[in-house]
Motif scaffolding. Structure first.
Motif, PDB file in Angstrom:
ATOM      1  N   GLY A   4      -0.474   5.783   2.166  1.00  0.00           N
ATOM      2  CA  GLY A   4      -1.244   4.839   1.559  1.00  0.00           C
ATOM      3  C   GLY A   4      -0.872   3.559   2.459  1.00  0.00           C
ATOM      4  N   GLY A  44      -3.057   4.891  -5.529  1.00  0.00           N
ATOM      5  CA  GLY A  44      -2.624   6.131  -5.580  1.00  0.00           C
ATOM      6  C   GLY A  44      -1.201   6.175  -6.313  1.00  0.00           C
ATOM      7  N   VAL A  45      -0.614   7.384  -6.521  1.00  0.00           N
ATOM      8  CA  VAL A  45       0.382   7.916  -7.002  1.00  0.00           C
ATOM      9  C   VAL A  45       1.445   8.370  -6.037  1.00  0.00           C
ATOM     10  N   ILE A  46       2.734   7.674  -5.972  1.00  0.00           N
ATOM     11  CA  ILE A  46       3.993   8.496  -5.476  1.00  0.00           C
ATOM     12  C   ILE A  46       4.520   9.135  -6.339  1.00  0.00           C
ATOM     13  N   ALA A  47       4.337  10.759  -6.302  1.00  0.00           N
ATOM     14  CA  ALA A  47       4.956  11.476  -7.084  1.00  0.00           C
ATOM     15  C   ALA A  47       5.941  12.211  -6.494  1.00  0.00           C
ATOM     16  N   TYR A  48       7.192  11.341  -6.372  1.00  0.00           N
ATOM     17  CA  TYR A  48       8.544  12.005  -5.759  1.00  0.00           C
ATOM     18  C   TYR A  48       9.068  12.985  -6.463  1.00  0.00           C
ATOM     19  N   ASP A  49       9.327  12.473  -7.735  1.00  0.00           N
ATOM     20  CA  ASP A  49      10.118  13.537  -8.719  1.00  0.00           C
ATOM     21  C   ASP A  49       8.849  14.536  -9.360  1.00  0.00           C
ATOM     22  N   THR A  68       5.924  12.088   1.784  1.00  0.00           N
ATOM     23  CA  THR A  68       5.354  10.948   2.543  1.00  0.00           C
ATOM     24  C   THR A  68       5.899   9.648   1.755  1.00  0.00           C
ATOM     25  N   GLY A  69       6.014   9.682   0.375  1.00  0.00           N
ATOM     26  CA  GLY A  69       6.650   8.656  -0.094  1.00  0.00           C
ATOM     27  C   GLY A  69       5.694   7.395  -0.401  1.00  0.00           C
ATOM     28  N   GLY A  70       4.668   7.515   0.030  1.00  0.00           N
ATOM     29  CA  GLY A  70       3.893   6.165   0.226  1.00  0.00           C
ATOM     30  C   GLY A  70       3.266   5.889   1.263  1.00  0.00           C
ATOM     31  N   GLY A  71       3.704   6.567   2.406  1.00  0.00           N
ATOM     32  CA  GLY A  71       3.415   6.190   3.900  1.00  0.00           C
ATOM     33  C   GLY A  71       1.966   6.690   4.222  1.00  0.00           C
ATOM     34  N   VAL A 124      -4.873   8.551  -3.010  1.00  0.00           N
ATOM     35  CA  VAL A 124      -3.778   9.380  -2.417  1.00  0.00           C
ATOM     36  C   VAL A 124      -2.532   9.618  -3.606  1.00  0.00           C
ATOM     37  N   GLU A 183       1.141  11.323  -3.207  1.00  0.00           N
ATOM     38  CA  GLU A 183       2.304  11.591  -2.194  1.00  0.00           C
ATOM     39  C   GLU A 183       3.549  11.841  -2.765  1.00  0.00           C
ATOM     40  N   GLY A 195       6.131   6.119  -7.840  1.00  0.00           N
ATOM     41  CA  GLY A 195       5.526   4.865  -8.048  1.00  0.00           C
ATOM     42  C   GLY A 195       4.046   4.867  -7.939  1.00  0.00           C
ATOM     43  N   MET A 254      12.000   7.768  -8.131  1.00  0.00           N
ATOM     44  CA  MET A 254      11.370   8.792  -8.833  1.00  0.00           C
ATOM     45  C   MET A 254       9.967   8.846  -8.166  1.00  0.00           C
ATOM     46  N   GLY A 293       0.592  -1.192   0.018  1.00  0.00           N
ATOM     47  CA  GLY A 293      -0.056  -0.038  -0.025  1.00  0.00           C
ATOM     48  C   GLY A 293       0.905   1.368  -0.106  1.00  0.00           C
ATOM     49  N   GLY A 294       1.892   1.205  -0.413  1.00  0.00           N
ATOM     50  CA  GLY A 294       2.828   2.476  -0.223  1.00  0.00           C
ATOM     51  C   GLY A 294       4.166   2.420   0.615  1.00  0.00           C
ATOM     52  N   ILE A 304       6.979  13.045 -12.113  1.00  0.00           N
ATOM     53  CA  ILE A 304       5.854  12.054 -12.048  1.00  0.00           C
ATOM     54  C   ILE A 304       4.664  12.950 -11.736  1.00  0.00           C
ATOM     55  N   THR A 323      11.976   6.206   0.978  1.00  0.00           N
ATOM     56  CA  THR A 323      12.101   7.798   0.913  1.00  0.00           C
ATOM     57  C   THR A 323      12.329   8.301   2.344  1.00  0.00           C
TER      58      THR A 323
END
Lengths: 418, 418
Positions: free
Chosen positions: B288, B304-309, B283-286, B278, B280, A304, A302, A284-285, B312, A292
């Motif tokens: 979710g 959800g989408v982890i949009a760190y960069d 929080t990098g997925g935290g 979500v 993020e 996910g 990048m 789930g993340g 993304i 991170t």
């Protein structure tokens, strides 16, 4: 007599078993690192009479008394007042502390109450032990010659910050140290505690440094501890043993001390100037969160896709709907398609994926709780790993093992790219 | 005076911080459940003189002393001998215990050493506290009228088995129980410990049930504890107080006991048959991971989408590249675009987003570490919240506060949809 220390932890929640006394362990480790003898710990509730009795006993057997807990703003927080009363000294409001508390409330846009004003009270003559992380500072006081007191809040992160910023140098300056005890911990993945212990049997009999195996959250650890006059001397005792143990452990050894598999993977990706994306179902993340948690991870991570629902696996990751229908979401082929899909969508060098059954529901005869597939893809190849973490394990254990195993798979493939 | 208890944990490994004192927590919980008052815990090393001193102190303030640790076969295991010596009684070999140890060694195909024979020694007049799981039994002894001693090994599994098989019924038979102690904990978000304490000031003075505020990881808690003859009676004492406290807390109260903000949001989404996605960044997925730590969350959480960069954020969430360039990734407008984008991409009722500076690097004068924007979107509206979690806080704290705050924003909007 040296400056032997006693830890007094104050809090009814400890006597009710509501919380685990991690502060006592932290302080014990810190005292050992500094070479300060430490003979007793006492736990007492939020009761001024009993706390005063505990102080009386500690004064007889210790030169440094470290208090945790009871510095908060509410009526049951009474450590400071009890200490002042015990030594017959009035409490006085410290203007600097009050200004600091007022500023912290203003910064957070919160209203300060009368209760918070209480946190600015200190026994007359005591110094402030600053709290960079919270409102309640501690005190640093010699109420009589040869007796030193320190108080800390019960909140662990505030205690750690205060200990590191102020208390360590204070303690060191007293000249109490009987030499130091220093430890290094090697960390392993992909082996069992008994398996590793059998391999390093001879080392477990050493006397200085000692080597002790233990395990937590699936990570196997070997702690190497040396007693010596100085940090340098301790490090020299430890270094050759650490080197031999690493050699025996081989690729199973992924790091030391506070390093996680996330750090190990990060270092390897950075060295190879490679980038990573994740596709997560049952975690789930959590895999992204783990990666991170390493500062600076934006250099290689990048992002996910959290593909919890099957439609997300199909729509965002390009997993074949037919495959999902025929093989199910928890299957080797779906794990591989997720890894390939996220790598393409996010244009990264590596894609890793996790899909599994974390339970407690959702298991079946051939796909039990604890079945997890990990997928991994780069420009040249796609692989998967099937894991069975055990149908009796709980949801958080299965998710934790999944995250760590996924990182370990990537770590070993990156190591192979030397 | 009732049979108030003291726990004495013996072991140098506790004083070195090598292990966490989980035995003390276990015994504390057990004593609370049995209604046995428990005012002090003492930790002391494997040192007979200091252990004897701790026994002398405990005899003055408790009627039941529970020892853990120091029952093993090695020379540093000296709890039994120290107790016998303290009370001036000789150690005698117990034939039944010796036969039991001999049989256990034979069963495991191991050779019994002279060291193990030591484990059959008990003070004259003491009873055996049987150990079904290991070789070392404990003792059960009244060395003088009105003083009861129990010893347990330090191995948690053995301690639990011995406690359950023998100690509970022994303690119950003494008639010390003041009934039972039962607690319920109400959990709050969006208030401070001092602010909540000020609001419920009158309740903090109650005697049965008691109400105590505390805080951990940003969650404020009120623990309501009642002493009563039975569980039912305790629950009846607690219920009206809990109801009043919930009323005072209003929407700040999000749950009880083990419930998280993730559970609270889950219940509301489920009741409204709404779905969530979500987006993020820091929080990098935290977020979710937190939502999916609740079993059954697949009913409302799509992914959800982890949009760190930033790429993304633009490519997968449709955040405007121009906005990113002009306003920066950590801005109100980007948070809103992320929430809108993930809601559209994943076709959910709600989208929530987090973008911020978790540190330790990356902060600037007008965008310091701790600055976080939360975005929230549904079919009718889009909102954002600007948070300043403090530039001195560490990375994990800022990420934790971000996750919880995002869930709390959603919770309050869902509550508004009655």
């Amino acid at each position: 007599m040296t400056g032997s220390a006693e830890i007094i932890c104050v809090g009814t929640e400890l006597l009710l078993g509501d919380i685990l006394n991690t502060n006592a362990q932290y302080l014990a480790q810190q005292l050992a690192n500094l070479g300060i003898a430490h003979h007793y710990q006492t736990v007492v509730g939020d009761n001024p009479l009993r706390l005063a009795r505990a102080i009386a006993i500690a004064c007889e057997r210790a030169r440094l008394i470290i208090f945790t807990g009871g510095l908060g703003p509410t009526p049951d927080d009474l450590t400071t007042a009890t200490i002042a009363d015990f030594f017959g000294v009035p409490l006085v409001e410290n203007a600097d502390v009050l200004a600091d508390i007022t500023a912290k409330f203003a910064q957070r846009g919160r209203t300060m109450t009368a209760n918070n004003r209480k946190q600015a009270l200190l026994p007359e003559g005591a110094d402030v032990l600053p709290n960079p992380q919270g409102t309640a500072p501690g005190l640093l006081w010699q109420p009589r010659s040869g007796l030193h007191l320190m108080t800390f809040p019960g909140v662990p992160r505030e205690l750690y910050a205060m200990w590191n910023a102020t208390a360590i140098s204070y303690v060191q300056a007293q000249g109490w140290s009987q030499g130091i005890i220093h430890s290094r911990t090697l960390k392993f993945w992909g082996t069992s505690e008994s398996g590793l212990a059998a391999k390093v049997d001879d080392f477990l009999k050493l006397e200085n440094p000692t080597v002790a195996p233990y395990a937590s959250d699936g990570v196997i650890k070997l702690r190497i501890s040396a007693k010596a006059k100085s940090m340098e001397a301790a490090q020299q005792l430890i270094a050759p043993v650490a080197q031999q143990l690493k050699q025996i452990g081989g690729d199973d050894c992924f790091g030391e001390d506070n390093e996680t598999l996330g750090h190990a993977v990060g270092q390897l990706l950075r060295a190879r100037q490679s980038t990573l994306a994740v596709a997560e179902s049952c975690t789930g993340g959590g895999l992204g969160a783990m990666i991170t948690s390493v500062p600076g991870s934006s250099a290689y991570f990048m992002g996910g896709v959290i593909a919890y629902d099957n439609r997300i696996k199909a729509n965002l990751l390009g997993v074949s709907s037919q495959t999902l229908a025929e093989q199910g979401a928890v299957s080797a082929i779906v794990a591989e398609q997720m890894a390939v899909g996220v790598r393409q969508q996010l244009a990264t060098d590596w894609g890793i994926s996790i899909t599994g059954i974390a339970g407690p529901d959702g298991g079946s005869g051939d796909k039990p709780v604890g079945l997890v597939y990990i997928g991994i893809a780069n420009a040249l190849e796609t692989r998967h790993l099937e894991c069975r973490f055990g149908r009796t394990k709980d949801r958080e254990w299965i998710r934790l093992m999944s995250r760590n195993t996924a990182l370990d798979v990537l770590r070993r493939m990156l190591l192979g790219q030397n």
